[in-house]
Design a protein around this motif. Structure first.
Motif, short mmCIF file in Angstrom:
data_model
loop_
_atom_site.label_atom_id
_atom_site.label_comp_id
_atom_site.label_asym_id
_atom_site.label_seq_id
_atom_site.Cartn_x
_atom_site.Cartn_y
_atom_site.Cartn_z
N LEU A 175 4.43 11.13 0.74
CA LEU A 175 3.49 10.71 -0.28
C LEU A 175 4.10 9.93 -1.51
N ASN A 177 5.97 7.51 -1.62
CA ASN A 177 6.24 6.22 -1.36
C ASN A 177 4.82 5.59 -1.29
N ARG A 178 3.77 6.45 -1.40
CA ARG A 178 2.41 5.71 -1.08
C ARG A 178 1.43 6.08 -2.09
N ASP A 181 -1.26 3.41 -2.52
CA ASP A 181 -1.75 2.98 -1.20
C ASP A 181 -3.08 3.64 -1.07
N TYR A 183 -5.45 5.93 1.09
CA TYR A 183 -4.91 7.15 1.75
C TYR A 183 -5.64 7.31 3.43
N ASP A 187 -1.98 9.63 7.40
CA ASP A 187 -1.01 10.27 6.09
C ASP A 187 -0.92 11.68 6.54
#
Length: 206
Positions: A175, A177-178, A181, A183, A187
């Motif tokens: 998570l 790097n996200r 973003d 969800y 994921d």
């Protein structure tokens, strides 16, 4: 669907898997949670036959939260290709038996009770591989938010109050790097695959 975080719960030498699930169940019920059914996430891994050349690995996962979907991740070298399909994908893998062989000894799953408490959904998963107990995974979903960066501190605080100091101050590696973003269900699958891989490595299978 909101933001989901997976956390391994440290095992104690004098406590079995079922005893650990019972211990965590008492904790979450004491907080006012209600048990709402059961859940299961499973993973089966297929390896390409030598005739195809470079080694390819296909991980096929199912999540009871999305019963109509089959999740697959194709690994080829350093590249990972995710795919979401319907139930026919399982039949397709059977048809591909001459090209991809299932590593039955690595089939792994996490299953157990499912709870709801306020804006959170909590799942206590007993992880088994080839019917052998491997550990306990706690899944926490914060439903009102779909951006990990905005939900992480709330989930972390909830987890720390529930399972204590085992919770890291940083979000799970996948998570990190996200965080900004939206969800997605995939994921959650990525997180399960990461943890399943750790259990497999600890067993010496992969």
């Amino acid at each position: 669907m909101g933001v989901t975080v997976l956390q391994q719960f440290p095992m104690m030498e004098n406590r079995t898997g079922p005893q650990t699930i019972e211990f965590l169940t008492k904790r979450i019920l004491a907080l006012g949670a209600l048990q709402v059914g059961q859940f299961i996430v499973d993973c089966e891994t297929y390896m390409s036959v030598p005739q195809l050349g470079a080694q390819r690995t296909v991980h096929v996962l199912h999540n009871s939260e999305q019963p109509a979907s089959v999740f697959a991740l194709l690994e080829s070298g350093t590249k990972v290709v995710p795919l979401i399909a319907d139930g026919l994908f399982d039949l397709m893998m059977i048809k591909f038996a001459t090209m991809y062989t299932s590593k039955k000894q690595t089939k792994i799953e996490s299953k157990g009770p499912r709870f709801e408490i306020g804006d959170f959904c909590v799942k206590l998963g007993s992880v088994t591989m080839s019917q052998n107990f491997k550990g306990v995974l706690v899944e926490v979903e914060y439903r009102p938010c779909v951006v990990p960066g905005e939900a992480w501190n709330l989930i972390k605080e909830f987890l720390q109050g529930f399972i204590g100091s085992a919770v890291a101050n940083q979000p799970p590696p996948y998570l990190q790097n996200r965080m900004n973003d939206i969800y997605q269900p995939m994921d959650t699958i990525h997180q399960y695959l990461d943890h399943f891989g750790q259990y497999r490595k600890a067993t010496g299978v992969l």
